[in-house]
Enzyme design. Structure first.
Site, PDB file in Angstrom:
ATOM      1  N   SER A 272      -8.036   0.751   2.993  1.00  0.00           N
ATOM      2  CA  SER A 272      -8.379   0.200   1.613  1.00  0.00           C
ATOM      3  C   SER A 272      -9.498  -0.442   1.621  1.00  0.00           C
ATOM      4  CB  SER A 272      -7.050  -0.472   1.009  1.00  0.00           C
ATOM      5  OG  SER A 272      -7.421  -0.943  -0.251  1.00  0.00           O
TER       6      SER A 272
ATOM      7  N   GLY B  57     -13.155  -1.201  -7.274  1.00  0.00           N
ATOM      8  CA  GLY B  57     -14.475  -0.590  -7.246  1.00  0.00           C
ATOM      9  C   GLY B  57     -14.677   0.135  -6.065  1.00  0.00           C
TER      10      GLY B  57
ATOM     11  N   THR C  14      -8.855   0.826 -10.341  1.00  0.00           N
ATOM     12  CA  THR C  14      -8.297  -0.294  -9.473  1.00  0.00           C
ATOM     13  C   THR C  14      -8.493  -1.354 -10.395  1.00  0.00           C
ATOM     14  OG1 THR C  14      -8.614   0.652  -7.528  1.00  0.00           O
ATOM     15  CG2 THR C  14      -8.196  -1.617  -7.303  1.00  0.00           C
TER      16      THR C  14
ATOM     17  N   ASP D 158      -7.717   8.313  -0.009  1.00  0.00           N
ATOM     18  CA  ASP D 158      -8.503   7.401   0.815  1.00  0.00           C
ATOM     19  C   ASP D 158      -8.442   7.730   2.311  1.00  0.00           C
ATOM     20  OD1 ASP D 158      -9.351   5.760  -1.478  1.00  0.00           O
ATOM     21  OD2 ASP D 158      -7.985   4.148  -1.237  1.00  0.00           O
TER      22      ASP D 158
ATOM     23  N   ARG E 212       0.867  -1.028  -0.025  1.00  0.00           N
ATOM     24  CA  ARG E 212      -0.080   0.129   0.198  1.00  0.00           C
ATOM     25  C   ARG E 212       0.761   1.246  -0.116  1.00  0.00           C
ATOM     26  NH1 ARG E 212      -4.918   1.501  -1.133  1.00  0.00           N
ATOM     27  NH2 ARG E 212      -6.270   2.745   0.299  1.00  0.00           N
TER      28      ARG E 212
HETATM   29  N1  GLU Z   1      -8.288   3.184  -3.638  1.00  0.00           N
HETATM   30  C1  GLU Z   1      -9.392   2.262  -3.469  1.00  0.00           C
HETATM   31  C2  GLU Z   1      -8.992   1.534  -2.153  1.00  0.00           C
HETATM   32  O1  GLU Z   1      -7.615   1.234  -2.166  1.00  0.00           O
HETATM   33  C3  GLU Z   1      -9.688   1.328  -4.534  1.00  0.00           C
HETATM   34  C4  GLU Z   1     -10.534   2.400  -5.425  1.00  0.00           C
HETATM   35  C5  GLU Z   1     -11.097   1.534  -6.632  1.00  0.00           C
HETATM   36  O2  GLU Z   1     -11.205   0.377  -6.370  1.00  0.00           O
HETATM   37  O3  GLU Z   1     -11.322   1.893  -7.646  1.00  0.00           O
HETATM   38  O4  GLU Z   1      -9.727   0.794  -1.716  1.00  0.00           O
END
Ligand code: GLU
Length: 583
Positions: free
Chosen positions: A464, A486, A400, A440, A112
């Site tokens: 996340s 998502g 993502t 986030d 991360r």
């Molecule tokens: N940045 C988000 C995360 O780490 C995910 C964003 C996405 O899934 O489009 O949870």
């Protein structure tokens, strides 16, 4: 006196055994070591599923060359960073969950992004107040220290099989020779020109909008800068990325206006991957194993277990959907409230996935119109401080990707990777976009002085939603590998794949295609592009839920099920992925 049925006794015994092994109980520890010596060779061949056919080809090539799931995951993801730059890449972060067939060990590598050392809790607050969605997304403050390259290296050192340089070959060939721009990549560009700085910022402007015109579907696109970066990482290892010219290009990108960020050469040089616990919990007689915080993998254990409690006996399909909705509402309330960086705050994850807590939590009742409040974990663990977090309403955007692989040795990888919003912060380093993962974090500070579990802090990892997950049967054998992009909807999408396959009896593809249902807070989003979705929406409305009808959703589920007849994979039709199998 209440009489327990045989099934209830078995499930109670499972709970007691699970609680007894709560400390340090993992997939491998549940199996006797002497059984491993007798383990038969994996009988099912190999499979890879990911969000773009070129990435699937790259992973398959590694498998054909004798590589394992980790080799295939790295090669496939290096191609995704080229052909699907809106979703993930070198400038972002990733979680990798690995299963080793021979030893039954599971490993979670956390790549991360981290907040720069100079980040502050109020960095998204200006004189006008908390930055809005677009202002924060496009700002330099949103750029965190990327973890993907360090994750590749750590995974390869620990678990890879082919030479490191081999993994880079497919992506370098495509970056130099050119690849065909996909409909999804081209489709983003007109909208991005209007809403973001992609058509304005240096580097990205010329790459995605040559002569000022957005790239169109079918164009052959080369990325020599990406090829040059990959060649250096292939030859010199991750230090070529985290120090020197490539690192300087990332710092320069983050420091550009608007709202110049603080990413520094020291942040990059100091980045390290974390090896975190794999957390497991029961769903009926199955064992769900997933990634610990700062991931939201634990929500999979919560949703499936709560669903098991809430589903009435002899449930109709409408009852099952209502139970799925209520399970999500309770799990999301807890996830949103308690999850953050476990190195920085006390995330009560062991309580949140404790079957006794979940049994009690399933009895918390909220009217369909209510926004469920978080459960009272302090009653289960005497840690009153964790109940004191302020409420968090962080939004996440869609950028993502997820890939699932089982190799011909029976090892598996579930990897979810991100740059956060589409094209991250729209800032170009050496052939790739930089993430905007810092959005986030909770951007606001709390009104009442209480901390937020997911507040910005130096070097901290933002919470996340990414949840790569594997499921094992009662004998400890792998039966499912899943995950999805998502944003905040990831826990709902991934849980649908698990419950759809393992409770509703759907094939992996039918479960992936099934209308998405996302129940977070006081509304329920239902994907109504099919007749099945419309019927689900009507059922939930008749039960009093505030249903938001959506024509499409942003899932990208890539799933592999192990069946007695072999591997069965699914790629999400909402993205551009495919499935490839090897005998
Ligand atoms: N940045 C988000 C995360 O780490 C995910 C964003 C996405 O899934 O489009 O949870």
């Amino acid at each position: 006196m209440h009489q327990y049925s045989a099934l209830q006794w078995i499930s109670r015994c499972c709970v007691i055994l699970w609680v007894l092994c709560l400390q340090g109980c993992d997939q491998s520890a549940t199996i006797k070591a002497d059984e491993d010596a007798k383990r038969a060779p994996w009988p099912h061949g190999a499979m890879i599923t990911a969000a773009n056919p070129l990435a699937v080809d790259a992973g398959k090539r590694m498998l054909v060359e004798g590589g394992n799931a980790v080799d295939a995951a790295i090669a496939a993801h290096l191609v995704l960073g080229l052909v699907e730059p809106q979703s993930s890449g070198l400038g972002g972060g990733a979680f990798l969950l690995h299963y080793d067939y021979a030893s039954r060990a599971t490993t979670f590598l956390d790549g991360r992004e981290t907040a720069p050392a100079a980040a502050t809790p109020d960095m998204f607050i200006t004189e006008q107040g908390v930055m809005g969605y677009i202002e924060a997304w496009t700002s330099g403050k949103s750029v965190g220290t990327p973890g993907t390259v360090a994750l590749y290296f750590e995974a390869h050192q620990r678990l890879g099989k082919l030479p490191w340089t081999t993994l880079f070959e497919p992506a370098i060939e495509l970056a130099e020779g050119g690849f065909i721009v996909s409909p999804r990549l081209a489709g983003y560009l007109p909208m991005m020109a209007k809403r973001s700085l992609l058509a304005k910022n240096p580097g990205v402007r010329d790459y995605f909008y040559p002569e000022g015109i957005p790239l169109s579907e079918g164009t052959r696109l080369k990325n020599p800068a990406y090829a040059a970066t990959l060649k250096r990482i292939a030859l010199e290892g991750p230090k070529a990325f985290y120090t020197g010219e490539i690192a300087a290009s990332m710092v320069e990108a983050a420091r550009q206006l608007p709202h110049s960020g603080s990413l520094s050469l020291d942040d990059l040089a100091n980045y390290s991957v974390k090896v975190r616990p794999v957390i497991c919990g029961p769903f009926r007689d199955l064992n769900l194993c997933t990634t610990a915080p700062p991931s939201s993998g634990a929500a999979q254990i919560m949703v499936t277990s709560l669903y098991g409690h809430l589903k009435p006996q002899d449930a109709s399909s409408d009852d099952r959907i209502a139970a799925f909705v209520d399970a999500q509402r309770l799990a999301y309330a807890d996830r949103d409230h308690y999850f953050g960086d476990p190195d920085e705050i006390d995330v009560p994850v062991d309580t949140l996935i404790n079957p006794l807590y979940l049994e009690a939590r399933a009895k918390d009742r909220f009217a369909p119109s209510e926004d469920p409040t978080p459960g009272n974990v302090s009653a289960f663990n005497q840690r009153s401080d964790t109940a004191a977090f302020a409420p968090d309403t962080t939004e996440e955007m869609a950028g993502t990707t997820h890939l699932s692989i089982i190799d011909s040795f029976g090892n598996a990888v579930a990897m979810t990777a991100t740059v956060e919003g589409p094209f991250g912060s729209q800032r170009w380093a050496s052939g790739f976009v930089m993430n905007n993962e810092m959005t986030d974090f909770a951007k606001a500070v709390s009104d009442d002085g209480r901390p937020l579990a997911n507040a910005v802090a130096p070097n901290r990892r933002p919470r996340s939603s990414m949840s790569p997950t594997m499921v094992f049967d009662a004998l400890g054998e792998l039966i499912l590998v899943t995950g999805s992009p998502g944003g905040n909807s990831i826990p709902a999408y991934v849980a649908k794949s698990i419950i759809g396959i393992l409770d509703w009896g759907l094939t992996p593809q039918a479960a992936v295609n099934h209308p998405n249902i996302i129940a977070r807070g006081e509304t329920v989003r239902v994907e109504v592009s099919s007749e099945a979705g419309k019927s689900i929406a009507r059922n939930l409305e008749s039960r009093g839920y505030d249903v938001k009808r959506r024509e499409g959703e942003n899932s990208g589920l890539h799933v592999i099920q192990v069946t007695p007849d072999g591997l069965e994979g699914a790629a999400d039709p909402r993205r551009e992925g495919t499935v490839a199998a090897l005998p």
